[in-house]
Design an enzyme around this catalytic site. Structure first.
Site, PDB file in Angstrom:
ATOM      1  N   HIS A  47       9.803  -0.024   4.014  1.00  9.02           N
ATOM      2  CA  HIS A  47       9.922   0.987   5.068  1.00  9.02           C
ATOM      3  C   HIS A  47      10.672   0.496   6.307  1.00  9.02           C
ATOM      4  CE1 HIS A  47       7.466   3.873   2.961  1.00  9.02           C
ATOM      5  NE2 HIS A  47       6.484   3.002   2.821  1.00  9.02           N
ATOM      6  N   GLU A 151      -1.789   2.776  -4.572  1.00  9.50           N
ATOM      7  CA  GLU A 151      -1.667   3.793  -3.532  1.00  9.50           C
ATOM      8  C   GLU A 151      -1.447   5.182  -4.121  1.00  9.50           C
ATOM      9  OE1 GLU A 151       1.469   2.576  -0.904  1.00  9.50           O
ATOM     10  OE2 GLU A 151       2.640   1.671  -2.508  1.00  9.50           O
ATOM     11  N   ASP A 177      -0.492   6.647   1.260  1.00  8.62           N
ATOM     12  CA  ASP A 177       0.087   7.248   0.056  1.00  8.62           C
ATOM     13  C   ASP A 177      -1.001   7.773  -0.870  1.00  8.62           C
ATOM     14  OD1 ASP A 177       3.063   7.169  -0.112  1.00  8.62           O
ATOM     15  OD2 ASP A 177       2.757   5.075   0.381  1.00  8.62           O
TER      16      ASP A 177
END
Length: 259
Positions: A47, A151, A177
């Site tokens: 990310h 996740e 997530d």
């Protein structure tokens, strides 16, 4: 240079570890976090805005402060794992691991043949000190900390087969997530999310890392503080991100002045 204890060794000795996510790819912020006392820094290539070269600068800053580095790669990819591991991090994190097969593939990307499929350039990459570490092949696998993130609802369903994968050291829970996969992205405090999280937590904690099991890692949230996770038995806790800490600091300063 004196070598620091590996993350695996510290966990085997019974330590609880506190980590920090670095999304800015700022070597200065990386070094500050390391000197503040975090046990390791995760340089986030999933990310964060940086790539391999920027990650290398952060690793050097973290190492200079005597701290450990884990690289989170963007996906379960042989190419990404190879590039990340050649930089010489202390650990690697694979996101969105949903099956035992995916976890096995992730581990294979971290091992040279015949134990895996990692490309062999160990004599010329930073992971072996560019070949100066003559004992590298004898212990590189023992020192590397391999983390797989669960996740999604599918990952929780298959948690036991993921935990059972040989060479997979740590399951990292991904609550954001996971909440999205349950249709609860905007309701992270929903009891259903807590219930599903508990299923995964229980399965991981029931395993024995010394006998083929895994350590449990998690990220602190507004609903689960670092102390809450530690009290529930988590071995590794991620406390914050550099971006969120900086955002809070500047917003507080601006608000204090304007008030």
């Amino acid at each position: 240079m004196a070598s620091k204890k590996s993350l695996k060794s510290r966990l085997q000795d019974g330590e609880k570890l506190l980590g920090h996510f670095l999304l800015s790819f700022s070597p200065e912020l990386a070094e500050i976090a390391a000197r503040a006392g975090f046990d390791f820094i995760i340089v986030d290539m999933e990310h964060g805005a940086g790539g391999i070269r920027e990650a290398l600068h952060c690793i050097r800053a973290i190492e200079a402060a005597g701290c450990s580095t884990v690289l989170r790669v963007p996906d379960i990819s042989q190419a990404w794992a190879k590039k990340a591991l050649d930089l010489g991090p202390d650990g690697i994190m694979f996101p969105m691991v949903e099956t035992g097969r995916s976890a096995s593939e992730a581990v294979s990307f971290c091992r040279y043949r015949p134990d895996g499929v990692r490309g062999c350039a160990y004599s010329v990459v930073r992971d072996s000190n560019f070949g100066f570490n003559e004992g590298y092949l004898g212990d590189y696998a023992d020192k590397l900390f391999i983390m797989c993130q669960i996740e999604s609802e599918e990952g929780v369903k298959n948690v036991k087969e993921i935990v059972a994968v040989d060479g997979m050291d740590c399951v990292m829970m991904g609550p954001r997530d996971l909440s999205a996969s349950l249709g609860l992205l905007h309701d992270p405090g929903n009891p259903k999310l807590k219930s599903v999280m508990k299923v995964a937590e229980t399965a991981v904690l029931a395993s024995d890392p010394a006998n083929g099991g895994a350590y449990l890692a998690g990220m602190a949230t507004a609903q689960d503080k670092t102390g809450d996770l530690k009290a529930r038995g988590y071995h590794v806790v991620l406390g914050s991100t550099d971006v969120s800490l900086y955002k809070k600091a500047v917003v507080d300063e601006v608000n204090a002045f304007k008030a």
